[in-house]
Design an enzyme around this catalytic site. Structure first.
Site, PDB file in Angstrom:
ATOM      1  N   TYR A 162       0.888  -1.391  -0.019  1.00 15.03           N
ATOM      2  CA  TYR A 162      -0.056  -0.029  -0.209  1.00 15.03           C
ATOM      3  C   TYR A 162       0.828   1.404   0.086  1.00 15.03           C
ATOM      4  O   TYR A 162       0.715   2.012  -0.650  1.00 15.03           O
ATOM      5  CB  TYR A 162      -0.743   0.012   1.345  1.00 15.03           C
ATOM      6  CG  TYR A 162      -1.903   1.169   1.644  1.00 15.03           C
ATOM      7  CD1 TYR A 162      -3.007   1.271   0.550  1.00 15.03           C
ATOM      8  CD2 TYR A 162      -1.698   2.278   2.585  1.00 15.03           C
ATOM      9  CE1 TYR A 162      -3.703   2.379   0.742  1.00 15.03           C
ATOM     10  CE2 TYR A 162      -2.474   3.274   2.765  1.00 15.03           C
ATOM     11  CZ  TYR A 162      -3.608   3.224   1.804  1.00 15.03           C
ATOM     12  OH  TYR A 162      -4.440   4.494   2.021  1.00 15.03           O
ATOM     13  N   LYS A 166       0.966   4.078  -2.723  1.00 17.63           N
ATOM     14  CA  LYS A 166       0.766   5.180  -2.510  1.00 17.63           C
ATOM     15  C   LYS A 166       1.739   6.548  -2.868  1.00 17.63           C
ATOM     16  O   LYS A 166       1.788   7.541  -3.280  1.00 17.63           O
ATOM     17  CB  LYS A 166       0.297   5.763  -1.221  1.00 17.63           C
ATOM     18  CG  LYS A 166      -1.228   4.931  -0.925  1.00 17.63           C
ATOM     19  CD  LYS A 166      -2.368   5.659  -1.901  1.00 17.63           C
ATOM     20  CE  LYS A 166      -3.710   4.933  -1.466  1.00 17.63           C
ATOM     21  NZ  LYS A 166      -4.826   5.759  -2.315  1.00 17.63           N
ATOM     22  N   THR A 197     -13.221   6.037   8.299  1.00 13.15           N
ATOM     23  CA  THR A 197     -14.060   5.023   7.249  1.00 13.15           C
ATOM     24  C   THR A 197     -13.777   3.774   7.588  1.00 13.15           C
ATOM     25  O   THR A 197     -13.177   3.255   8.406  1.00 13.15           O
ATOM     26  CB  THR A 197     -13.517   5.617   5.827  1.00 13.15           C
ATOM     27  OG1 THR A 197     -12.255   4.766   5.763  1.00 13.15           O
ATOM     28  CG2 THR A 197     -13.438   6.957   5.631  1.00 13.15           C
TER      29      THR A 197
HETATM   30  P1  NAP Z   1     -13.691   2.903   1.813  1.00 12.32           P
HETATM   31  O1  NAP Z   1     -14.732   3.562   2.933  1.00 12.32           O
HETATM   32  O2  NAP Z   1     -13.168   1.495   2.071  1.00 12.32           O
HETATM   33  O3  NAP Z   1     -13.959   3.219   0.299  1.00 12.32           O
HETATM   34  C1  NAP Z   1     -13.186   2.975  -0.425  1.00 12.32           C
HETATM   35  C2  NAP Z   1     -14.051   2.990  -1.939  1.00 12.32           C
HETATM   36  O4  NAP Z   1     -13.436   2.607  -2.929  1.00 12.32           O
HETATM   37  C3  NAP Z   1     -15.288   2.249  -2.045  1.00 12.32           C
HETATM   38  O5  NAP Z   1     -16.282   2.937  -2.361  1.00 12.32           O
HETATM   39  C4  NAP Z   1     -15.039   0.872  -2.635  1.00 12.32           C
HETATM   40  O6  NAP Z   1     -16.151   0.663  -3.691  1.00 12.32           O
HETATM   41  C5  NAP Z   1     -13.929   1.414  -3.628  1.00 12.32           C
HETATM   42  N1  NAP Z   1     -13.123   0.757  -4.438  1.00 12.32           N
HETATM   43  C6  NAP Z   1     -12.435  -0.256  -3.830  1.00 12.32           C
HETATM   44  N2  NAP Z   1     -11.655  -0.866  -4.754  1.00 12.32           N
HETATM   45  C7  NAP Z   1     -12.055  -0.460  -5.947  1.00 12.32           C
HETATM   46  C8  NAP Z   1     -11.931  -0.927  -7.315  1.00 12.32           C
HETATM   47  N3  NAP Z   1     -11.088  -1.695  -7.736  1.00 12.32           N
HETATM   48  N4  NAP Z   1     -12.552  -0.212  -8.261  1.00 12.32           N
HETATM   49  C9  NAP Z   1     -13.491   0.743  -7.867  1.00 12.32           C
HETATM   50  N5  NAP Z   1     -13.838   1.154  -6.651  1.00 12.32           N
HETATM   51  C10 NAP Z   1     -13.030   0.678  -5.712  1.00 12.32           C
HETATM   52  O7  NAP Z   1     -12.378   3.777   2.275  1.00 12.32           O
HETATM   53  P2  NAP Z   1     -11.839   5.203   2.353  1.00 12.32           P
HETATM   54  O8  NAP Z   1     -11.159   5.261   3.829  1.00 12.32           O
HETATM   55  O9  NAP Z   1     -12.918   6.295   2.095  1.00 12.32           O
HETATM   56  O10 NAP Z   1     -10.688   5.356   1.409  1.00 12.32           O
HETATM   57  C11 NAP Z   1     -10.829   6.364   0.006  1.00 12.32           C
HETATM   58  C12 NAP Z   1      -9.293   6.592  -0.269  1.00 12.32           C
HETATM   59  O11 NAP Z   1      -8.628   7.341   0.776  1.00 12.32           O
HETATM   60  C13 NAP Z   1      -8.368   5.134  -0.661  1.00 12.32           C
HETATM   61  O12 NAP Z   1      -7.772   5.762  -1.778  1.00 12.32           O
HETATM   62  C14 NAP Z   1      -7.741   5.217   0.470  1.00 12.32           C
HETATM   63  O13 NAP Z   1      -6.544   4.687   0.028  1.00 12.32           O
HETATM   64  C15 NAP Z   1      -7.446   6.796   0.869  1.00 12.32           C
HETATM   65  N6  NAP Z   1      -7.018   6.942   2.220  1.00 12.32           N
HETATM   66  C16 NAP Z   1      -7.892   6.441   3.313  1.00 12.32           C
HETATM   67  C17 NAP Z   1      -7.514   6.794   4.789  1.00 12.32           C
HETATM   68  C18 NAP Z   1      -8.226   6.190   5.703  1.00 12.32           C
HETATM   69  O14 NAP Z   1      -7.685   6.275   6.821  1.00 12.32           O
HETATM   70  N7  NAP Z   1      -9.532   5.870   5.684  1.00 12.32           N
HETATM   71  C19 NAP Z   1      -6.128   7.362   4.883  1.00 12.32           C
HETATM   72  C20 NAP Z   1      -5.479   7.715   3.746  1.00 12.32           C
HETATM   73  C21 NAP Z   1      -5.794   7.385   2.483  1.00 12.32           C
HETATM   74  P3  NAP Z   1     -16.760  -0.633  -4.158  1.00 12.32           P
HETATM   75  O15 NAP Z   1     -16.165  -1.447  -2.732  1.00 12.32           O
HETATM   76  O16 NAP Z   1     -18.201  -0.536  -4.163  1.00 12.32           O
HETATM   77  O17 NAP Z   1     -15.896  -0.926  -5.222  1.00 12.32           O
END
Ligand code: NAP
Length: 266
Positions: A162, A166, A197
């Site tokens: 990951y 990133k 999330t």
């Molecule tokens: P989340 O609630 O798990 O949401 C992830 C989203 O990505 C879901 O809507 C999922 O929808 C979609 N997804 C996953 N795999 C996919 C694929 N192969 N094709 C299309 N859609 C896909 O996570 P989140 O925390 O909101 O994460 C959003 C972004 O923020 C990510 O890039 C994550 O790496 C980044 N981020 C998160 C955090 C954190 O702590 N939460 C911190 C830093 C960065 P489906 O399952 O319906 O496809």
């Protein structure tokens, strides 16, 4: 105060939950026409219904696709283009975060992390960029916002794939920002720290399983890395995306902006 972006078409990946859903809401409130992408039609449909409760006149299309599948991405972008014209704002938010010690990070997991988090962004940019550039030439600025992570700027143990993906997103952001600098399109990365999330919920459950900590202790352990001693909220990340999309942000280009309560300052 809501920014007015009502001549813009925004495509958001991973828009059905978490940070993507919060971004969709803020861009809807700013007046954008929205294309919402993710793998699950049902999740996206539920998200549209939730959006309509808050922004009744939102103009929105669902275009399900897996960002790792180049053909599916092209098809979804064609559908979106046919409905709303070229994409002016692309938010590459879809992501997954699997955790394993490096020794247990097999090739399949490594590839999955790269495919979804990094190559997915590449596929989406390739698909939207020709239309975005044409629109920019005609006067509507383009914005590419990649949701990277603090894991794109520093290392964390047990998530090497990951972290590598990133860091790749941040590199792609910088290179493309330079390439498009004179073409009316900005490219930036937003780098959230631990944000409340499902991804963090899964990380908490993983810590509980592997260490025997309670859920509260596991959440506290994640929040402890943030000098504000809390998890970032999805709407705080969305706010920064809205700001990058607004008029007046044209000079912000090639940046990787941490939304982390100061974690990277120390
Ligand atoms: P989340 O609630 O798990 O949401 C992830 C989203 O990505 C879901 O809507 C999922 O929808 C979609 N997804 C996953 N795999 C996919 C694929 N192969 N094709 C299309 N859609 C896909 O996570 P989140 O925390 O909101 O994460 C959003 C972004 O923020 C990510 O890039 C994550 O790496 C980044 N981020 C998160 C955090 C954190 O702590 N939460 C911190 C830093 C960065 P489906 O399952 O319906 O496809």
């Amino acid at each position: 105060m809501a920014q007015k972006l009502d001549d813009r078409h925004a495509l958001i990946t991973g828009a059905g939950a978490g940070i993507g859903a919060a971004i969709a809401l803020q861009l809807a409130q700013a007046g954008c026409r929205l294309t919402l992408c993710g793998r699950s039609q049902g999740t996206l449909q539920a998200q549209v219904e939730a959006l309509r409760e808050q922004v009744p006149d939102v103009t929105v299309l669902i275009a399900p696709m897996d960002v790792a599948d180049a053909h599916a991405v092209q098809a979804a972008v064609q559908l979106a283009h046919a409905r709303f014209g070229p994409v002016n704002i692309l938010v590459n938010n879809a992501g997954q975060a699997s955790s394993q010690p490096f020794a247990k990070t097999d090739a399949a997991m490594w590839q999955q992390m790269l495919n979804v988090n990094l190559t997915g962004a590449y596929h989406c940019i390739q698909a939207v960029l020709p239309g975005m550039l044409e629109a920019a030439q005609l006067g509507t600025p383009g914005r590419i916002v990649n949701i990277a992570s603090t894991a794109g700027l520093k290392g964390y143990a047990y998530v090497s794939a990951y972290v590598a993906a990133k860091h790749g997103v941040v590199g792609l952001t910088k290179a493309l920002a330079l390439e498009l600098a004179r073409k009316g399109v900005t490219v930036n990365a937003i780098c959230p720290g631990y944000t409340e999330t499902d991804i963090v919920h899964e990380a908490v459950l993983n810590i509980v399983t592997k260490t025997g900590k309670t859920e509260a202790q596991a959440r506290q352990a994640l929040a402890a890395g943030n000098p504000q001693q809390r998890l970032v909220q999805p709407n705080e990340v969305a706010q920064s995306v809205l700001w990058l999309c607004a008029a007046g942000s044209d000079a912000i280009n090639g940046q990787a902006i941490a939304i982390d309560g100061g974690e990277l300052a120390g």
